[in-house]
Scaffold this active site. Sequence first.
Site, PDB file in Angstrom:
ATOM      1  N   THR A  86       0.869  -1.182   0.000  1.00 29.97           N
ATOM      2  CA  THR A  86       0.000   0.000   0.000  1.00 29.97           C
ATOM      3  C   THR A  86       0.910   1.237   0.000  1.00 29.97           C
ATOM      4  OG1 THR A  86      -0.131  -0.232   2.422  1.00 29.97           O
ATOM      5  CG2 THR A  86      -2.011  -1.003   1.160  1.00 29.97           C
ATOM      6  N   GLU A 151      -0.421  -5.650  10.721  1.00 28.47           N
ATOM      7  CA  GLU A 151       0.808  -6.343  11.118  1.00 28.47           C
ATOM      8  C   GLU A 151       1.788  -5.340  11.743  1.00 28.47           C
ATOM      9  OE1 GLU A 151       1.578  -9.601  11.285  1.00 28.47           O
ATOM     10  OE2 GLU A 151       3.242  -8.651  12.330  1.00 28.47           O
ATOM     11  N   PHE A 252      13.122   3.677  20.648  1.00 25.44           N
ATOM     12  CA  PHE A 252      12.861   4.726  19.639  1.00 25.44           C
ATOM     13  C   PHE A 252      13.268   6.108  20.145  1.00 25.44           C
ATOM     14  CE2 PHE A 252      10.837   1.202  17.845  1.00 25.44           C
ATOM     15  CZ  PHE A 252      10.701   1.429  16.488  1.00 25.44           C
ATOM     16  N   CYS A 263       7.625   1.812   5.974  1.00 27.68           N
ATOM     17  CA  CYS A 263       6.356   2.080   6.667  1.00 27.68           C
ATOM     18  C   CYS A 263       6.180   3.518   7.164  1.00 27.68           C
ATOM     19  CB  CYS A 263       6.187   1.113   7.832  1.00 27.68           C
ATOM     20  SG  CYS A 263       5.942  -0.583   7.267  1.00 27.68           S
ATOM     21  N   LYS A 266       5.415   6.447   4.566  1.00 29.86           N
ATOM     22  CA  LYS A 266       4.132   6.359   3.848  1.00 29.86           C
ATOM     23  C   LYS A 266       2.946   6.379   4.815  1.00 29.86           C
ATOM     24  CE  LYS A 266       3.453   1.357   3.308  1.00 29.86           C
ATOM     25  NZ  LYS A 266       2.228   1.259   4.100  1.00 29.86           N
TER      26      LYS A 266
HETATM   27  N1  NAD Z   1       7.476  -4.188   5.529  1.00 31.50           N
HETATM   28  C1  NAD Z   1       7.144  -4.056   6.789  1.00 31.50           C
HETATM   29  O1  NAD Z   1       7.982  -4.009   7.692  1.00 31.50           O
HETATM   30  C2  NAD Z   1       5.679  -3.935   7.177  1.00 31.50           C
HETATM   31  C3  NAD Z   1       5.322  -4.040   8.528  1.00 31.50           C
HETATM   32  C4  NAD Z   1       3.973  -3.939   8.880  1.00 31.50           C
HETATM   33  C5  NAD Z   1       3.016  -3.740   7.882  1.00 31.50           C
HETATM   34  N2  NAD Z   1       3.397  -3.618   6.582  1.00 31.50           N
HETATM   35  C6  NAD Z   1       2.354  -3.447   5.565  1.00 31.50           C
HETATM   36  O2  NAD Z   1       2.150  -4.686   4.901  1.00 31.50           O
HETATM   37  C7  NAD Z   1       1.833  -4.464   3.517  1.00 31.50           C
HETATM   38  C8  NAD Z   1       2.812  -5.229   2.640  1.00 31.50           C
HETATM   39  O3  NAD Z   1       4.106  -4.688   2.844  1.00 31.50           O
HETATM   40  P1  NAD Z   1       5.416  -5.408   2.282  1.00 31.50           P
HETATM   41  O4  NAD Z   1       6.567  -4.631   2.768  1.00 31.50           O
HETATM   42  O5  NAD Z   1       5.330  -6.852   2.567  1.00 31.50           O
HETATM   43  O6  NAD Z   1       5.193  -5.173   0.703  1.00 31.50           O
HETATM   44  P2  NAD Z   1       6.041  -5.742  -0.515  1.00 31.50           P
HETATM   45  O7  NAD Z   1       5.992  -4.708  -1.551  1.00 31.50           O
HETATM   46  O8  NAD Z   1       7.347  -6.257  -0.011  1.00 31.50           O
HETATM   47  O9  NAD Z   1       5.204  -7.033  -1.008  1.00 31.50           O
HETATM   48  C9  NAD Z   1       3.961  -6.981  -1.633  1.00 31.50           C
HETATM   49  C10 NAD Z   1       3.835  -8.211  -2.538  1.00 31.50           C
HETATM   50  O10 NAD Z   1       2.505  -8.330  -3.004  1.00 31.50           O
HETATM   51  C11 NAD Z   1       2.521  -8.807  -4.347  1.00 31.50           C
HETATM   52  N3  NAD Z   1       1.206  -8.513  -4.947  1.00 31.50           N
HETATM   53  C12 NAD Z   1       0.661  -7.319  -5.240  1.00 31.50           C
HETATM   54  N4  NAD Z   1      -0.566  -7.474  -5.769  1.00 31.50           N
HETATM   55  C13 NAD Z   1      -0.820  -8.811  -5.807  1.00 31.50           C
HETATM   56  C14 NAD Z   1      -1.903  -9.605  -6.255  1.00 31.50           C
HETATM   57  N5  NAD Z   1      -3.030  -9.062  -6.752  1.00 31.50           N
HETATM   58  N6  NAD Z   1      -1.807 -10.933  -6.167  1.00 31.50           N
HETATM   59  C15 NAD Z   1      -0.693 -11.511  -5.678  1.00 31.50           C
HETATM   60  N7  NAD Z   1       0.365 -10.816  -5.234  1.00 31.50           N
HETATM   61  C16 NAD Z   1       0.320  -9.478  -5.308  1.00 31.50           C
HETATM   62  C17 NAD Z   1       3.683  -8.091  -4.937  1.00 31.50           C
HETATM   63  O11 NAD Z   1       4.152  -8.736  -6.120  1.00 31.50           O
HETATM   64  C18 NAD Z   1       4.702  -8.144  -3.791  1.00 31.50           C
HETATM   65  O12 NAD Z   1       5.504  -9.310  -3.873  1.00 31.50           O
HETATM   66  C19 NAD Z   1       1.863  -2.948   3.339  1.00 31.50           C
HETATM   67  O13 NAD Z   1       0.564  -2.448   3.472  1.00 31.50           O
HETATM   68  C20 NAD Z   1       2.726  -2.481   4.474  1.00 31.50           C
HETATM   69  O14 NAD Z   1       2.418  -1.180   4.873  1.00 31.50           O
HETATM   70  C21 NAD Z   1       4.710  -3.737   6.215  1.00 31.50           C
END
Ligand code: NAD
Length: 434
Positions: A86, A151, A252, A263, A266
Amino acid sequence: MRITMIGTGYVGLVSGVCFSDFGHDVICVDKDPRKIEMLQAGEVPIYEPGLDALMAKNVESGRLSFTTDLKTAVAGADAVFIAVGTPTRRGDGHADLTYVMAAAEEVAQALTGYAVIVTKSTVPVGTNRKVKQVVAKANPAAEFDVASNPEFLREGAAIDDFMRPDRVVVGVQTERAGEVMAEIYRPLFLRDFPIVTTDLESAEMIKYAANAFLATKITFINEIAALCEKVGADVKEVSKGVGMDGRIGNKFLHAGPGYGGSCFPKDTSALARIGQEHAMPQSIVETVIRVNDDIKHRMIEKLRDLCDGSFNGKTIAVLGVTFKPNTDDMRDAPSLTIVPAMVGGGAKVRVVDPQGFREGEALLPGVVWSDDPYKAAHNADLVVILTEWNEFRALDLDRMARKMAHARMADLRNVYSPRDAKRAGFEAYEGVGR
Ligand SMILES: NC(=O)c1ccc[n+]([C@@H]2O[C@H](COP(=O)([O-])OP(=O)(O)OC[C@H]3O[C@@H](n4cnc5c(N)ncnc54)[C@H](O)[C@@H]3O)[C@@H](O)[C@H]2O)c1
């Protein structure tokens, strides 16, 4: 439980692997065929300590598999988790929900019986209700509930955070969905980890409020650090003294070059937009965003001063470019602002990072990558510690200082003390807030 995880990024992959370790049957889906090919071959596309071993163990046990075929993966699932990105929408700072809604629509068409559609991605308040509408519209016959399950894992410590969370937050509308979620998280519940069960909106809000608070805490100490420099205080001592107050806590509260990562930037931006949209401006968060930006630019001026006012012709060794240690994630890392300013100013920049190269190569054009801090510092005019990887915490400072053309250090994570640096022969040392 049969769980389908949509998205195998930092959150989806870790969650999928951990759920399978709880004993559930998990199929992870991604639309990126290269990621799925790697995963099917037993390779982990990201760097996250411990993930490869845990993944291998659960694939071996037959509880974990990977596919690009969403339809088959969703058929028969008790719960379908949406863990897609997102990111910030270009132009207005909002969370871009394109991927979430596209996934919801695809899931809708693939449902074969009752399932809970769980949003794990960080999404603005109201999104789960929209997901519900999208699914109902795409498949009017679908039998489902929605649930919000934000998460809180930290990259670099993701498995431990998932397995031993401070809390699990679950937002539901029906008892049936609550029961499915309780069953999924039963292994944690049995070990007395708190599960906060609430409504959809509160669950969505908890995630943004938590991240905004942490970003505020970091920014607060960074601003105090800037004042410490003016008044002759040492922010490390100040953080220690302040953090011992149980009401405040010591986490922190480490001054540095400004927050970054996948995170905080954004999510603060999205929360500010949500506030504006509801005519309830989040002025603290808006200020945090602005101050954090200023801090990064203040760091650039600090580095320029250490280069006698100009980067032009200087050789600079940068240690660490990922947004924090123990991850290869470069999203919104402070290095992406600071390094280009040095390169653009005419410096020759050498970069060392234990995991940053794969992502960083394309993002930091014009730098030379090195795998050794001492080689990078050879004949350099300045060494900059930008990310506090363990590899950079116990450097032989005497050896480094002897190799440099001008032994000067900018320690933007306050790993060393001014005294250590002076003793080792550094002619100049600048930390943050001391
Ligand atoms: N990265 C972190 O530390 C963290 C921690 C807490 C929450 N979040 C939240 O979790 C969410 C995911 O973050 P992330 O860092 O894992 O993202 P990311 O970009 O690493 O992974 C997202 C994955 O989703 C896949 N994807 C997108 N659309 C799809 C679809 N229609 N079908 C199948 N796969 C699809 C993409 O190819 C990609 O591999 C975000 O909203 C983020 O804010 C992230």
